[in-house]
Structure formats: structure tokens, C-alpha cells
Design an enzyme around this catalytic site. Structure first.
Site, PDB file in Angstrom:
ATOM      1  N   GLY A  57       1.034  -1.346   0.227  1.00  0.00           N
ATOM      2  CA  GLY A  57      -0.078   0.105   0.101  1.00  0.00           C
ATOM      3  C   GLY A  57       0.751   1.444  -0.068  1.00  0.00           C
ATOM      4  O   GLY A  57       2.259   1.588   0.254  1.00  0.00           O
ATOM      5  N   CYS A  84       5.779  -6.315   0.518  1.00  0.00           N
ATOM      6  CA  CYS A  84       6.037  -4.623   1.729  1.00  0.00           C
ATOM      7  C   CYS A  84       4.768  -3.559   2.878  1.00  0.00           C
ATOM      8  O   CYS A  84       5.654  -3.851   3.452  1.00  0.00           O
ATOM      9  CB  CYS A  84       5.716  -4.032   0.395  1.00  0.00           C
ATOM     10  SG  CYS A  84       5.845  -2.604   0.041  1.00  0.00           S
ATOM     11  N   TYR A  85       4.673  -3.186   2.261  1.00  0.00           N
ATOM     12  CA  TYR A  85       3.482  -2.805   3.577  1.00  0.00           C
ATOM     13  C   TYR A  85       2.645  -3.299   4.336  1.00  0.00           C
ATOM     14  O   TYR A  85       3.119  -3.545   5.550  1.00  0.00           O
ATOM     15  CB  TYR A  85       2.337  -1.676   2.634  1.00  0.00           C
ATOM     16  CG  TYR A  85       2.002  -0.639   4.226  1.00  0.00           C
ATOM     17  CD1 TYR A  85       1.705   0.510   4.744  1.00  0.00           C
ATOM     18  CD2 TYR A  85       0.229  -1.638   5.037  1.00  0.00           C
ATOM     19  CE1 TYR A  85       1.245   0.963   5.634  1.00  0.00           C
ATOM     20  CE2 TYR A  85      -0.218  -1.044   5.532  1.00  0.00           C
ATOM     21  CZ  TYR A  85       0.309   0.346   5.679  1.00  0.00           C
ATOM     22  OH  TYR A  85      -0.145   1.009   7.206  1.00  0.00           O
ATOM     23  N   HIS A 171       8.082  -7.606  -3.783  1.00  0.00           N
ATOM     24  CA  HIS A 171       6.911  -8.113  -3.970  1.00  0.00           C
ATOM     25  C   HIS A 171       6.729  -9.154  -4.952  1.00  0.00           C
ATOM     26  O   HIS A 171       7.061  -9.415  -6.650  1.00  0.00           O
ATOM     27  CB  HIS A 171       6.471  -6.558  -5.702  1.00  0.00           C
ATOM     28  CG  HIS A 171       6.043  -5.478  -4.479  1.00  0.00           C
ATOM     29  ND1 HIS A 171       4.622  -5.602  -3.792  1.00  0.00           N
ATOM     30  CD2 HIS A 171       6.441  -4.312  -4.601  1.00  0.00           C
ATOM     31  CE1 HIS A 171       4.873  -3.861  -3.023  1.00  0.00           C
ATOM     32  NE2 HIS A 171       5.606  -3.569  -3.563  1.00  0.00           N
ATOM     33  N   GLU A 173       4.408 -10.890  -6.173  1.00  0.00           N
ATOM     34  CA  GLU A 173       3.033 -10.833  -7.474  1.00  0.00           C
ATOM     35  C   GLU A 173       3.805 -10.066  -8.763  1.00  0.00           C
ATOM     36  O   GLU A 173       2.466 -10.436  -9.920  1.00  0.00           O
ATOM     37  CB  GLU A 173       1.692 -10.110  -6.551  1.00  0.00           C
ATOM     38  CG  GLU A 173       2.425  -8.526  -6.968  1.00  0.00           C
ATOM     39  CD  GLU A 173       2.766  -8.510  -5.813  1.00  0.00           C
ATOM     40  OE1 GLU A 173       3.440  -8.552  -4.764  1.00  0.00           O
ATOM     41  OE2 GLU A 173       2.405  -7.335  -5.494  1.00  0.00           O
ATOM     42  N   ASP A 229     -16.862  -7.375 -20.639  1.00  0.00           N
ATOM     43  CA  ASP A 229     -17.694  -7.917 -19.989  1.00  0.00           C
ATOM     44  C   ASP A 229     -18.876  -7.672 -20.394  1.00  0.00           C
ATOM     45  O   ASP A 229     -19.334  -9.043 -20.310  1.00  0.00           O
ATOM     46  CB  ASP A 229     -17.364  -7.227 -19.088  1.00  0.00           C
ATOM     47  CG  ASP A 229     -16.165  -6.976 -18.491  1.00  0.00           C
ATOM     48  OD1 ASP A 229     -14.536  -7.783 -18.590  1.00  0.00           O
ATOM     49  OD2 ASP A 229     -15.125  -5.644 -17.597  1.00  0.00           O
ATOM     50  N   LYS A 375     -10.617 -10.156 -15.016  1.00  0.00           N
ATOM     51  CA  LYS A 375     -11.089  -9.932 -16.427  1.00  0.00           C
ATOM     52  C   LYS A 375     -10.430 -11.625 -17.012  1.00  0.00           C
ATOM     53  O   LYS A 375     -10.976 -11.574 -18.076  1.00  0.00           O
ATOM     54  CB  LYS A 375     -10.395  -8.737 -16.735  1.00  0.00           C
ATOM     55  CG  LYS A 375     -10.455  -8.157 -18.106  1.00  0.00           C
ATOM     56  CD  LYS A 375     -11.612  -7.347 -18.483  1.00  0.00           C
ATOM     57  CE  LYS A 375     -12.091  -6.704 -18.829  1.00  0.00           C
ATOM     58  NZ  LYS A 375     -12.591  -5.850 -19.172  1.00  0.00           N
TER      59      LYS A 375
END
Ligand code: XMP
Length: 589
Positions: A57, A84-85, A171, A173, A229, A375
């Protein structure tokens, strides 16, 4: 009630980072369903989870009002990974110390990992990771040991194997941490003991059953935009209930790309016969935009016009009465208000939820079959439904369409030579800090990769500029260009459509399409008599549209594209946008 998702084993606590959805997506890619919840969700609500991940964050743990969490999560029996945060929050809540940083660390770094930890199974002792932080952990809480270090960050990873609590400053991810997915895999399976329970493919039967259940005896009406979508949601409903009970309308605003309306009609008419219709509202939209220059006014007018046209469609079909409910293509990230998304709305007004359908929403007469999915997962469902790849793999396209890519002007004004370049008398939107800017662009005589690095610095230094572009080619010298007063009209829209179609074709043929997340093509009223407009190319890479990086194409490709664009009647010059977001936005308006 049929459930289209398993009971979650994994929850990602959202600490306001743009990465929280990315973490959940990565976990789902491992075949385990993951949900996102606010960081301060009480531990009791998370009972039964096998793994909790605390996201990154933008805040500092010592700032008043910064995201916090229920410390009982650490004793709940779930394995916890702070990123991280999330690592810093964990440290602070458990009695360690976080040091406020002056200068942050952003970008690639090499981390030395302590061998033998379950989290790092299968990794080398030295691995490349991606860092993006200002504060850092100064001392670990009791019971933890340091299990990763970089040159600039002595505590880059910590862990307490007995309590199954871990934290990493980098990170895992993002793709820039090449072994990041392996770390998440180790955590989810090796540490937390999760089992595979998720595959969005093969769910059509389940999704259709759920639609039939929610609809009951009622029919469904859809506004279809042609985007991924709404197209997938509409097709699912058509399959579940048949075209007599599922009606669709596509509003042609006249602000669409070349061939778009025919393409959408071609996909849906065979599936639905005469219960799908194209509503031609182009003269309403284009007419309402006469004399309008300001981007926010354009958005407002288009938003209002959508409301009016949608209301008209709903009223004439009597869809607001009786047994009709409204179908929408809402997907998982739309259902979660995160710090990042709510802030985005301050920069430019988006109008995805219009007031005209409020009645149906208020009465809970709404069906949204895709709210569990990301998505990529919606695309996978679309592929199973047999929707064309051209529809599923397309780049995001803004609701207001070409209107915000066709710049207008109410004055005749020449360019101005400056020390740093040539000041163009056209303004575009930018974002600096959290604020919106609306300023001129500065043009350089050529396009170069080096200029991309300097653009942000130039924008910081030159107060009345928020964008830097390079000239790729022109019929006239840069110094001779000027604006002419003009608005959105059919001739200029046609010019933009042609330019956009040329760019799209060359991108598809060359494979450049795959290298970018989005590629807006902008037309600005800048030129010479007889050729009053110029094209701006804006190819960018991004994760979610919140930030974006310029992608510079190879010279031969740019030369080919520029030559074709300069052959379009009325086009004087071709520019290449060299500005990242921030300080520029992706769209020019
Ligand atoms: P910006 O220009 O704000 O764009 O950096 C970020 C992303 O949002 C899209 N965008 C919009 N989408 N209505 C939309 O539905 C809008 O008014 C709008 N404005 C920008 C843009 O295309 C990019 O993907």
C-alpha cells in the site's frame, strides 16, 4: 442456492495497494480461489481461512489513518504472508520496529535468501526481485528471524516457521520478480496447505444454472457495449434463458472505432435474432458535442446523453415495468472499492453506472453473472462460449469513445519556440501527485528512447507543460504549425477513425499489439491550411491503468506507420507521446 465460487481458503487483505488484485489473481492462477477484503476485516470474519496475504500500500504505518488490521489474524491458525506494507504492518503490530525512509528504493534488486525455508523452496540463494518502498523494517518482532537481505535493505524477508508467519519487502506478485510465483506457490501449498479448488473453465453449466435461479420467471435486458465484460455476460444469459427472454441493445454513439458497430452486430445478431438491436444515436451524441472543447464537459455531455438514450430504450421496450431485470457485466474488481480505484475518479469522471438504470438497481432487479471473476477469467469463459478472439483480446476502450481522443480548439494559435522544445498550443490532461493538470504539450524534433527518460524531469521543471512528444514525421516544419478553431464533427471523426484503423492494422500485423496494454490514437487540431490536424500515437504498457509506461516502437515500424498516417487527407504531422503516467494520463483528455 447454486454457488459459482468455493468457500475461500485464501484472503488477500487490501492495504490500499494497486497490487492487491494482482496478488489474488496470481493465487487463482495456482488453481486456488482467492478473494480480496479490506485490511481491517475482523479476524472472526476470516475464520477457516488457510492463508492470509496482506498487500502492499502507498501509506506509511506511522501515518495517522493508514490502513491497519486485526492483530488477532496472526493467532488465528492461518498462515500469513505480509508483502511490502503488509510486512511493515505485521512488524509493527507484533512488536518489531519500522524505520521511516527518506529516499525510497524502487526497481530491480538482488536478494540473498537464507536456504532451507519453506517459503523459498526451489529458489537460488541469490534471486532478482522487484522493490517499491520508502519505509523499511529495522528490527523483527520476537520469534522471527531475518531470511532475506539486499544491499540496501537489511531485512528484505522475515519469517517465524513455527507460527507460519512470513513477510517480504519485495513484490513476489509482479513479473519483475521472476521467481515470485514460485514463492506464492510455496506459501499457498507448502506453508498453508491449501488444496486446488479453482478453474474458471468448465463452469458454463454452473453459471447458467445460477442465472436461471436468480432470474426465476423474469426476463433480462442488457446494454451491450462490445467490451469483453458485457459481451460475455450477455452471451451467458442468452445461453441460459434463450433470446426470447434475454434482449440486448447496443447504442451507436457515432464515437466508435471503424467497423465497430458492424462487428458487434455481426457477433450478436446470429445468436439472438431480432431481440438484439443497434440503436443509432450518433446524431444525438455528435450534435450535443458541438462547440465543446473542455474534456470534462465532453464526458459530462456524453454521460447525460447515455442516460437519456438508455431511458428511451428502456421506456419504449417497457423494460422498466413488470418482469424485466437488468443484466450487467460487472466483474470482481468493480465490486471492491479500493484506494486506487476511488482516487482514479477524481482525475477524470467515469460514468459506468448511469442514473437511468437506478430504478432497477434500487429495486434489486439486477443480475451480474461475472462478479466472482477477474478479466483474464472472463476471457477464458468467453473463449469457452465461442466468442471471437478479436472481441475477447481487445485493449480497454473508454466509454466516451473517440470523443476524448479528438481534441478541439476555440482559437487559432501558433506554436512557440522554447529553450526545451516547441510548445504546442493544445492542452491535455495529466496527473501529478493526486491532482489533475490540464496543460500544454512540449514537442521535440524527433522520437528517441532517451527522451522518454528525460520527459518526466522536463515536466517537473517546466511549469506550464505536462507532456512531452516527439515528432515522427510531418508535411510542414514544426515551427509552422498552428491550431484552428474546430470541434467534433463527422469529417474529423472520420479522420480519427481512419488513423486509428491504420495503427490497429499495423499493430496486429507486426505483433506490436501484444507488446502494449493500450494504444490510444489521438487527433489534435494542429497543422497548416489544408491539413489542419495531427495524429498523436500513445502506446503504453500498464498493469491496471493506474500507472503506465511508454512503449517505444522500433524505428522501421514507426516509419511505416507514420508514412501511412501522413497519407490520410487532412493529417499534417505525426507525434509520439514520450510521457509515462504520471505525469501524463493514458488518454489525452
Ligand atoms: P487515464 O487517461 O485516466 O486512463 O490515464 C486510465 C484508463 O481509463 C480509461 N478511461 C476511461 N474509461 N470512461 C471509461 O470507461 C472514461 O471516461 C475514461 N477515461 C479514461 C483509459 O482508456 C485507460 O484505460
Amino acid at each position: 442456492m447454486t454457488e459459482d465460487r468455493p468457500l475461500p481458503q485464501v484472503t488477500v487483505l487490501d492495504a490500499g495497494g494497486q497490487y492487491c488484485h494482482l496478488i489474488a489473481r496470481r493465487v487463482r492462477e495456482l488453481g486456488v480461489y482467492a478473494e480480496v477484503k479490506p485490511s481491517d476485516t475482523p479476524a472472526a470474519e476470516l475464520a477457516g481461512r488457510k492463508a492470509i496475504i496482506i498487500s502492499g500500500g502507498p501509506s506509511s504505518v506511522y501515518e495517522a489513518g493508514s490502513p491497519s488490521m486485526d492483530a488477532a489474524v496472526f493467532g488465528s491458525g492461518a498462515a500469513v504472508l505480509g508483502i511490502c506494507y503488509g510486512l511493515q504492518l505485521m512488524t509493527r503490530l507484533m512488536g518489531g520496529h519500522v524505520q521511516k525512509g527518506e529516499k525510497g528504493e524502487y526497481g530491480h534488486s538482488r536478494v540473498n535468501l537464507t536456504a532451507g525455508h519453506a517459503l523459498f523452496e526451489g529458489l537460488e540463494e541469490r534471486e532478482q526481485v522487484w522493490m517499491s518502498h520508502r519505509d523499511r523494517v529495522e528490527s523483527v518482532p520476537e520469534g522471527f528471524s531475518v531470511i532475506g537481505r539486499t544491499d540496501t535493505c537489511p531485512i528484505a524477508a522475515m519469517g517465524d516457521a513455527s507460527r507460519r508467519l512470513y513477510g517480504v519487502q519485495f513484490h513476489p506478485e509482479v513479473v519483475h520478480t521472476p521467481k515470485g510465483q514460485r514463492i506464492l506457490e510455496n506459501f499457498i501449498f507448502g506453508v498453508a496447505g491449501c488444496v486446488r479448488d479453482w478453474d474458471p473453465r468448465g463452469r458454463l453449466g454452473l453459471l447458467e444454472a445460477k442465472i436461471r435461479e436468480v432470474a426465476g420467471g423474469r426476463n433480462i435486458f442488457f446494454f451491450v457495449s462490445g467490451g469483453v465484460d458485457s459481451s460475455v455476460a450477455y452471451t451467458l444469459c442468452l445461453r441460459a434463458l434463450g433470446p426470447d427472454r434475454v434482449h440486448g441493445a447496443y447504442v451507436d454513439t457515432g464515437l466508435m472505432r471503424e467497423g465497430e458497430t458492424d462487428f458487434v452486430r455481426g457477433v450478436f445478431t446470429p445468436m439472438s435474432g431480432d431481440t438484439f438491436r443497434v440503436v443509432d444515436a450518433s446524431s444525438d451524441f455528435v450534435g450535443a458535442l458541438q462547440g465543446v472543447v473542455d474534456p470534462e464537459r465532453k464526458r459530462h455531455i456524453i454521460g447525460e446523453m447515455f442516460v437519456a438514450v438508455q431511458d428511451r430504450v428502456l421506456a419504449t421496450g417497457a423494460y422498466t415495468d413488470g418482469d424485466w431485470i437488468l443484466g450487467q457485466g460487472t466483474i470482481y474488481p468493480d465490486t471492491i472499492e479500493s484506494g486506487g480505484t476511488s482516487k482514479a475518479d477524481l482525475i477524470k469522471t467515469h460514468h459506468n453506472r448511469v442514473a437511468g438504470i437506478q430504478k432497477l438497481i434500487d429495486e434489486n432487479r439486477i443480475i451480474e453473472p461475472l462478479t466472482s471473476f477477474y478479466k483474464d477469467e472472463v476471457r477464458a469463459i468467453g473463449r469457452e462460449l465461442g466468442l471471437p478472439a478479436e472481441m475477447l483480446d481487445r485493449h480497454p476502450f473508454p466509454g466516451p469513445g473517440l470523443a476524448i481522443r479528438l481534441l478541439c480548439s476555440d482559437e487559432a494559435k501558433a506554436v512557440v519556440k522554447r529553450e526545451e522544445g516547441v510548445l504546442l498550443p493544445v492542452r491535455s490532461v495529466g496527473v501529478q501527485g493526486d491532482s489533475r493538470t490540464y496543460r500544454s504539450a512540449l514537442a521535440l524534433e524527433s522520437v528517441s528512447r532517451a527522451a522518454v527518460g528525460e520527459a518526466a524531469e522536463t515536466v517537473n521543471r517546466v511549469a506550464d507543460v505536462n507532456r512531452v512528444v516527439g515528432l515522427a514525421g510531418s508535411h510542414a516544419p514544426l515551427a509552422s504549425l498552428a491550431t484552428t478553431p474546430c470541434w467534433i464533427d463527422s469529417q474529423r471523426l472520420e479522420r480519427l477513425r481512419r488513423a486509428d484503423a491504420i495503427v490497429r492494422r499495423i499493430c496486429l500485423e507486426s505483433g506490436f499489439e501484444k507488446k502494449v496494454w493500450q494504444f490510444p490514437v489521438v487527433v489534435a487540431p494542429l497543422g497548416v491550411p489544408g491539413r489542419p490536424d495531427s495524429v498523436v500515437l500513445r502506446p503504453i504498457d500498464s498493469m491496471d491503468g493506474m500507472t503506465a509506461q511508454v512503449v517505444v516502437m522500433d524505428e522501421p515500424l514507426l516509419r511505416e506507420m507514420t508514412a501511412e498516417l501522413l497519407a490520410v487527407p487532412g493529417i499534417c504531422a505525426v507525434f509520439y507521446d514520450l510521457t509515462h503516467k504520471p505525469p501524463g494520463t493514458i488518454e489525452w483528455e
